[in-house]
Enzyme design. Structure first.
Site, PDB file in Angstrom:
ATOM      1  CG  ASP A  68      -1.842   1.167   1.318  1.00  0.00           C
ATOM      2  OD1 ASP A  68      -1.638   2.146   0.570  1.00  0.00           O
ATOM      3  OD2 ASP A  68      -2.780   1.132   2.140  1.00  0.00           O
ATOM      4  CB  SER A 146      -2.384  12.787 -15.881  1.00  0.00           C
ATOM      5  OG  SER A 146      -3.472  13.373 -16.552  1.00  0.00           O
ATOM      6  CE1 TYR A 159      -5.017  11.089 -11.603  1.00  0.00           C
ATOM      7  CE2 TYR A 159      -5.318  12.690 -13.361  1.00  0.00           C
ATOM      8  CZ  TYR A 159      -4.854  11.473 -12.921  1.00  0.00           C
ATOM      9  OH  TYR A 159      -4.225  10.614 -13.795  1.00  0.00           O
ATOM     10  CB  SER A 160      -4.979  18.915 -11.404  1.00  0.00           C
ATOM     11  OG  SER A 160      -5.518  18.664 -12.678  1.00  0.00           O
ATOM     12  CB  SER A 162      -1.985  14.183  -6.546  1.00  0.00           C
ATOM     13  OG  SER A 162      -2.661  13.682  -7.672  1.00  0.00           O
ATOM     14  CE  LYS A 163      -1.461  10.986 -11.401  1.00  0.00           C
ATOM     15  NZ  LYS A 163      -0.628   9.768 -11.226  1.00  0.00           N
TER      16      LYS A 163
END
Length: 278
Positions: A68, A146, A159-160, A162-163
């Site tokens: 994990d 991404s 999401y953005s 973190s990326k």
């Protein structure tokens, strides 16, 4: 590339499905020794059995480690088990990740924490413990991000974020090790056929259950894996895949306001989008 990958030791996180599974299979086909990492050990063991059967590999050449990536100790154990079994690490593919779909004003902050813990901290933990061994082999660190790691994607706030964080971390790591042989590749596939959108988190942290996009029109995970393998072989620093991803980055540099509107319209047109259509 067969000679390059022969007997290379490659760790792939998030190896139980999607790009992780496809890339692990691709590396195995090129003669590499594979370490499969994910939370489901049952899935990993089944995948290892299939890889061994398909490529006539010894069972010693595919290692499964229940991991994990949100847990630092799990990431440390992944590296320790790899070195104990194979004696070295040549490539680390930080692929484990989760997505989400919600506008920030409606989103529970636990969703942001979940995305950062998996996508960002998972990459940091695994890279931290693998780095000494990668420096010994002058190996490669890969971060699967991404297009959302280059331009803000509406209704994908966490999401953005973190990326973007992963990209910033890996950019800095590459520069810090510019002269000691470490290869760092930031890899942005764009929309790829996988189950990541099915399990993407909604505003309250529950999985959305169904993908809002037409998966059949996307690049396959197998195609992405082939490109990734070629990028590592050529020691690329950045790879942005799909015409849409490349066009978005190009447009954002030159016409950022127009790009903002285009992105909003595209995401608002998804089924059940949390964005209002304009």
């Amino acid at each position: 590339m067969n000679n390059f990958y022969k007997d290379k030791v490659i760790i792939v996180t998030g190896a139980s499905s999607g790009i992780g599974l496809a890339s692990a299979t691709r590396f195995a086909s090129l003669g590499a020794k594979i370490v499969l990492a994910a939370r489901s050990i049952d899935k990993l063991e089944k995948i290892a059995e299939e890889i061994n059967k398909k490529f006539n590999k010894s069972t010693d050449n595919v290692l499964c480690v229940k991991t994990d990536v949100t847990k630092e100790e799990d990431c440390k154990n992944l590296v320790e088990q790899t070195v104990k079994h194979f004696g070295k690490i040549d490539v680390l593919v930080n692929n484990a990740g989760i997505s989400m779909r919600a506008v920030f004003k409606d989103m529970d902050l636990k969703v942001m924490r979940s995305l950062m813990d998996t996508n960002f901290w998972g990459t940091v933990y695994c890279t931290k413990y693998a780095l000494p061994y990668l420096l010994e082999t002058k190996g490669s660190v890969v971060g699967v991000i991404s297009t959302a790691g280059y331009v803000g994607l509406p209704a994908r706030t966490a999401y953005s974020a973190s990326k973007f964080a992963v990209r910033g971390f890996l950019e800095t790591l590459r520069i810090e090790h510019l002269y000691d042989g470490l290869h760092v590749m930031i890899f942005a596939p764009g929309f790829t056929t996988s189950n990541i959108r099915n399990v993407a988190l909604t505003a309250d942290g529950s999985p959305q259950g169904e993908t809002p996009r037409k998966e059949e029109r996307m690049m396959s995970a197998e195609r992405v894996a082939k490109i990734m393998a070629r990028g590592i072989f050529r020691r690329k620093t950045h790879m942005v895949l799909t015409p849409l991803g490349k066009a978005t980055l190009f447009a954002n540099r030159r016409l950022p306001r127009v790009t903002d509107k285009m992105e909003y319209r595209m995401m608002a047109n998804e089924p059940d989008s949390p964005l209002k259509k304009q």
